[in-house]
Design a protein around this motif. Structure first.
Motif, PDB file in Angstrom:
ATOM      1  N   PHE A 213       0.804  -1.223   0.000  1.00  0.00           N
ATOM      2  CA  PHE A 213       0.000   0.000   0.000  1.00  0.00           C
ATOM      3  C   PHE A 213       0.845   1.286   0.000  1.00  0.00           C
ATOM      4  CE2 PHE A 213      -3.964  -2.141   2.113  1.00  0.00           C
ATOM      5  CZ  PHE A 213      -4.272  -2.718   0.881  1.00  0.00           C
ATOM      6  N   ARG A 214       2.165   1.176  -0.042  1.00  0.00           N
ATOM      7  CA  ARG A 214       2.982   2.386  -0.100  1.00  0.00           C
ATOM      8  C   ARG A 214       4.137   2.230  -1.099  1.00  0.00           C
ATOM      9  NH1 ARG A 214       7.609   5.244  -0.307  1.00  0.00           N
ATOM     10  NH2 ARG A 214       8.572   3.825   1.201  1.00  0.00           N
ATOM     11  N   ASP A 215       5.243   1.668  -0.659  1.00  0.00           N
ATOM     12  CA  ASP A 215       6.420   1.681  -1.525  1.00  0.00           C
ATOM     13  C   ASP A 215       6.193   0.912  -2.824  1.00  0.00           C
ATOM     14  OD1 ASP A 215       8.925   2.239  -2.406  1.00  0.00           O
ATOM     15  OD2 ASP A 215       9.997   1.330  -0.730  1.00  0.00           O
ATOM     16  N   ALA A 216       5.489  -0.225  -2.731  1.00  0.00           N
ATOM     17  CA  ALA A 216       5.333  -1.071  -3.922  1.00  0.00           C
ATOM     18  C   ALA A 216       4.614  -0.323  -5.036  1.00  0.00           C
ATOM     19  CB  ALA A 216       4.596  -2.356  -3.556  1.00  0.00           C
TER      20      ALA A 216
ATOM     21  N   ILE B  68      17.709  -0.182   7.760  1.00  0.00           N
ATOM     22  CA  ILE B  68      18.716   0.077   6.723  1.00  0.00           C
ATOM     23  C   ILE B  68      17.919   0.277   5.445  1.00  0.00           C
ATOM     24  CG2 ILE B  68      20.676  -0.844   5.425  1.00  0.00           C
ATOM     25  CD1 ILE B  68      21.182  -2.678   7.942  1.00  0.00           C
ATOM     26  N   LYS B  69      17.901   1.515   4.965  1.00  0.00           N
ATOM     27  CA  LYS B  69      17.050   1.857   3.822  1.00  0.00           C
ATOM     28  C   LYS B  69      17.908   1.894   2.567  1.00  0.00           C
ATOM     29  CE  LYS B  69      14.360   5.914   2.295  1.00  0.00           C
ATOM     30  NZ  LYS B  69      13.192   5.321   1.659  1.00  0.00           N
ATOM     31  N   ASP B  70      17.809   0.822   1.806  1.00  0.00           N
ATOM     32  CA  ASP B  70      18.618   0.685   0.584  1.00  0.00           C
ATOM     33  C   ASP B  70      17.718   0.996  -0.607  1.00  0.00           C
ATOM     34  OD1 ASP B  70      20.451  -0.107  -1.354  1.00  0.00           O
ATOM     35  OD2 ASP B  70      19.950  -2.234  -1.140  1.00  0.00           O
TER      36      ASP B  70
ATOM     37  N   LEU C  25      15.719  -4.611   7.240  1.00  0.00           N
ATOM     38  CA  LEU C  25      16.365  -4.341   5.947  1.00  0.00           C
ATOM     39  C   LEU C  25      15.291  -3.984   4.925  1.00  0.00           C
ATOM     40  CD1 LEU C  25      18.858  -4.242   4.091  1.00  0.00           C
ATOM     41  CD2 LEU C  25      18.442  -6.646   3.566  1.00  0.00           C
ATOM     42  N   HIS C  26      15.410  -2.770   4.404  1.00  0.00           N
ATOM     43  CA  HIS C  26      14.492  -2.306   3.356  1.00  0.00           C
ATOM     44  C   HIS C  26      15.316  -2.168   2.084  1.00  0.00           C
ATOM     45  CE1 HIS C  26      11.321   0.126   1.425  1.00  0.00           C
ATOM     46  NE2 HIS C  26      12.327   0.802   0.910  1.00  0.00           N
ATOM     47  N   SER C  27      15.019  -2.978   1.076  1.00  0.00           N
ATOM     48  CA  SER C  27      15.779  -2.885  -0.160  1.00  0.00           C
ATOM     49  C   SER C  27      14.822  -2.888  -1.347  1.00  0.00           C
ATOM     50  CB  SER C  27      16.766  -4.050  -0.242  1.00  0.00           C
ATOM     51  OG  SER C  27      17.625  -3.883  -1.352  1.00  0.00           O
ATOM     52  N   HIS C  28      15.372  -2.693  -2.510  1.00  0.00           N
ATOM     53  CA  HIS C  28      14.586  -2.725  -3.751  1.00  0.00           C
ATOM     54  C   HIS C  28      15.260  -3.703  -4.704  1.00  0.00           C
ATOM     55  CE1 HIS C  28      11.855   0.852  -3.227  1.00  0.00           C
ATOM     56  NE2 HIS C  28      12.680   1.001  -2.211  1.00  0.00           N
ATOM     57  N   CYS C  29      14.453  -4.374  -5.530  1.00  0.00           N
ATOM     58  CA  CYS C  29      15.010  -5.409  -6.411  1.00  0.00           C
ATOM     59  C   CYS C  29      15.678  -4.838  -7.656  1.00  0.00           C
ATOM     60  CB  CYS C  29      13.920  -6.386  -6.840  1.00  0.00           C
ATOM     61  SG  CYS C  29      13.184  -7.273  -5.462  1.00  0.00           S
TER      62      CYS C  29
ATOM     63  N   SER D 139      10.555  -2.477  -7.087  1.00  0.00           N
ATOM     64  CA  SER D 139       9.839  -2.633  -5.820  1.00  0.00           C
ATOM     65  C   SER D 139      10.581  -3.638  -4.914  1.00  0.00           C
ATOM     66  CB  SER D 139       8.402  -3.081  -6.128  1.00  0.00           C
ATOM     67  OG  SER D 139       7.699  -3.356  -4.941  1.00  0.00           O
ATOM     68  N   GLN D 140       9.880  -4.096  -3.860  1.00  0.00           N
ATOM     69  CA  GLN D 140      10.511  -4.984  -2.885  1.00  0.00           C
ATOM     70  C   GLN D 140      10.468  -6.460  -3.349  1.00  0.00           C
ATOM     71  OE1 GLN D 140       8.732  -2.126  -1.386  1.00  0.00           O
ATOM     72  NE2 GLN D 140      10.865  -1.523  -1.322  1.00  0.00           N
ATOM     73  N   PRO D 141      11.272  -7.315  -2.698  1.00  0.00           N
ATOM     74  CA  PRO D 141      11.181  -8.754  -2.981  1.00  0.00           C
ATOM     75  C   PRO D 141       9.765  -9.254  -2.680  1.00  0.00           C
ATOM     76  CG  PRO D 141      13.127  -8.268  -1.648  1.00  0.00           C
ATOM     77  CD  PRO D 141      12.308  -7.015  -1.686  1.00  0.00           C
TER      78      PRO D 141
HETATM   79 CO    CO Z   1      11.851   2.145  -0.667  1.00  0.00          CO
END
Ligand code: CO
Length: 573
Positions: free
Chosen positions: A11-14, A173-175, A202-206, A238-240
């Protein structure tokens, strides 16, 4: 058994990463109840670009979205992303606005505040952290991850320790660019775990393809929370995917304990929803882009860049701009590339390439950054460039918000005079986004139709209609990942380029944008190099300079008018 928890970002980053932040509340609510049963650590539902998008494009009240989701998901912590002193806007706000905003966000339903600053300057996060702590919510202090000669695991760990000392409940950790390698995810989390006793997320993006692997290594290092997105809105920038991470960890010491069957049911809803949102889905953002490994440019910034260059009809400069970005970043002290520094670095790189002369044109935001108004850059700004940009002005070294007088009462008075205040939160909406907010609160905003983008990049059917009507039609087409603008006209009709608006000798603009104000009137005496107008382009304010000394004879453009590169805006004699 150490369980790993998940923060769900659908509902947000994706949708910010894949659907230009356009998901509507009415499309969230039907599935909210099922999501509420999953048992996520939290659902990220607010902040980032969602606030802006709600009032600018969706004619939705972001505060009402928050309240509606809170009602629909009583068992799950709701999380927001807060840009420190920038809140959910693009500039620093005064402390009183920050305090009020955090208070009202907590009262309306935010349980977890993820607070970051674009240049990792903790002074820009302190007021938000302090206020959130007072509101008795979970405060997640955030370290923006990036790669540069000055960014080391020691530095990131030191920052995590400082955030822990401020009373944060967990560390993120905002990657944002998906740069963290599996090995370094392991090393960094171990390093932080040795120094502090807080849960680590851990916040990452693919974007680069490494994030799912980094998640697994993070588990081995003892990570507590991973950010994932339901698979139809996962991958790419987006995220995994949530389901894949849940399945990968099943039966290991890191088992999330989440129900894969329930997630699969939820997934079906989002699969269907993606059909509805197909018009705003940019296939480029869904791709794994290994360029990011070389240029360290986040996915969102890349797609922004492409649209800026298309707008400037300069897509052929794409490679030059990509190569210029790391140079500008180095010149300006290696800021992490995240809102708003990604826009600052990106726009300057575009200008350096388009004008053909580095730092010839410098947007106001870049000048403010160099002046220290965004905080302390991670490394020193190159002295020569600093002097060139600031001229005689001095940079500040104190906390930027110390220079901002209280704003809340002023905004309140203005908003009341405009007659747009129905609830306390409206004052905050107005304090953050004055003009856009006023339009929205007056009720003059309209929901952008979901077909709009399709219209802009016309469908074959729309276009053939236009061509039948005898109009030339422009298409953005993509060939091997490069975007091109092509024009199509009926047989017998030639495509004419727009005529210049005035004699060619005069003050021209280097890029397409909207004139937001003139700094001189007709008849004024100016010297070569004086700022004569302000052009808003790429969300930045750019000053336009006099091409020679003399008297302003005539102004050809109007405030609010869109100007193209090469258009003459005024003549000086
Ligand atoms: Co993000």
């Amino acid at each position: 058994m150490s369980r790993v928890k998940l923060t769900e970002t659908v509902f947000r980053d994706a949708h910010q990463s894949l659907l230009a932040t356009r998901m509507r509340t009415r499309d969230m609510l039907p599935i909210a109840e099922m999501l509420d049963q999953v048992g996520f650590f939290s659902m990220e539902v607010w902040g980032g670009a969602t606030f802006d998008s709600c009032i600018r494009f969706l004619n939705e009240d972001p505060w009402e979205r928050l309240r509606a989701l809170k009602l629909a998901m009583p068992n799950t912590r709701l999380q927001m992303l807060l840009r420190g002193q920038n809140l959910v806007g693009y500039r620093h706000y005064a402390d009183d606005v920050v305090e009020k905003f955090v208070e009202r966000a907590a009262v309306n339903g935010v349980d977890v505040f993820r607070i970051f600053d674009a240049v990792n300057d903790i002074r820009n996060m302190k007021v938000a952290i302090k206020t959130a702590r007072r509101m008795d919510v979970h405060v997640q202090g955030t370290v923006c991850y990036t790669i540069s000669p000055v960014h080391t695991n020691e530095l990131f760990t030191k920052m995590a320790v400082e955030l822990a000392d401020l009373g944060c409940d967990s560390i993120c950790i905002k990657d944002m660019a998906g740069l963290i390698t599996p090995h370094n995810a392991y090393e960094l989390i171990r390093s932080m775990k040795e120094e502090i006793d807080l849960p680590i997320d851990l916040h990452s993006h693919c974007t680069s393809g490494m994030a799912p692997m980094s998640c697994i290594f993070a588990c081995e290092a003892g990570v507590d929370i991973l950010d994932t997105a339901m698979s139809p809105l996962g991958w790419g920038s987006s995220q995994p995917p949530t389901e894949s991470i849940v399945a990968s960890l099943e039966g290991t010491p890191y088992d999330t304990g989440l129900d894969l069957k329930l997630l699969t049911e939820i997934k079906r809803y989002f699969e269907k929803l993606m059909e509805v949102y197909a018009p705003v889905f940019n296939p480029i953002s869904a791709r794994i882009d290994t360029n990011v490994l070389v240029y360290q440019v986040p996915g969102g910034m890349l797609s922004n860049l492409v649209s800026q260059l298309i707008e400037q009809k300069a897509m052929n400069k794409y490679d030059d701009v990509l190569a210029e970005i790391p140079r500008v970043r180095e010149d300006l002290g290696y800021p992490p590339l995240v809102t708003p520094t990604s826009q600052i670095i990106g726009s300057q790189a575009v200008l350096n390439v388009l004008t053909g002369e580095r730092y010839k044109a410098v947007p106001k935001e870049v000048r403010d950054y160099v002046k220290g108004l965004y905080g302390k850059p991670p490394a020193e700004i190159k002295p020569k460039i600093k002097a060139e940009i600031l001229e005689d002005e001095e940079a500040i070294t104190d906390r930027p918000a110390d220079f901002i007088s209280p704003e809340y009462e002023v905004a309140k008075k203005e908003a009341e005079e405009l007659g747009i205040v129905k609830k306390e939160e409206d004052i905050l909406t107005y304090a953050l986004y004055s003009q856009v907010a006023a339009k929205f609160l007056r009720g003059d905003a309209k929901e952008e139709p979901l077909r709009k983008k399709k219209k802009k990049n016309k469908t074959a059917a729309d276009a053939s209609d236009d061509v039948m009507d005898g109009k030339p039609v422009a298409f953005n087409i993509e060939v091997d990942g490069e975007a091109y603008l092509v024009k199509v006209a009926p047989v017998g009709m030639t495509i004419q380029e727009a005529e210049p608006k005035a004699p060619v000798d005069g003050v021209t603009v280097p890029m397409q944008g909207v004139i937001i104000r003139f700094l001189v009137e007709e008849g004024a005496r100016v010297s070569k190099g004086d700022a004569v107008a302000v052009l808003e382009a790429m969300k930045m304010e750019n000053e336009i300079y006099a091409n020679k000394s003399g008297v302003v004879r005539e102004i050809y453009a109007e405030v609010g008018e869109t100007i193209s590169p090469g258009d003459v805006v005024m003549a000086i004699e």
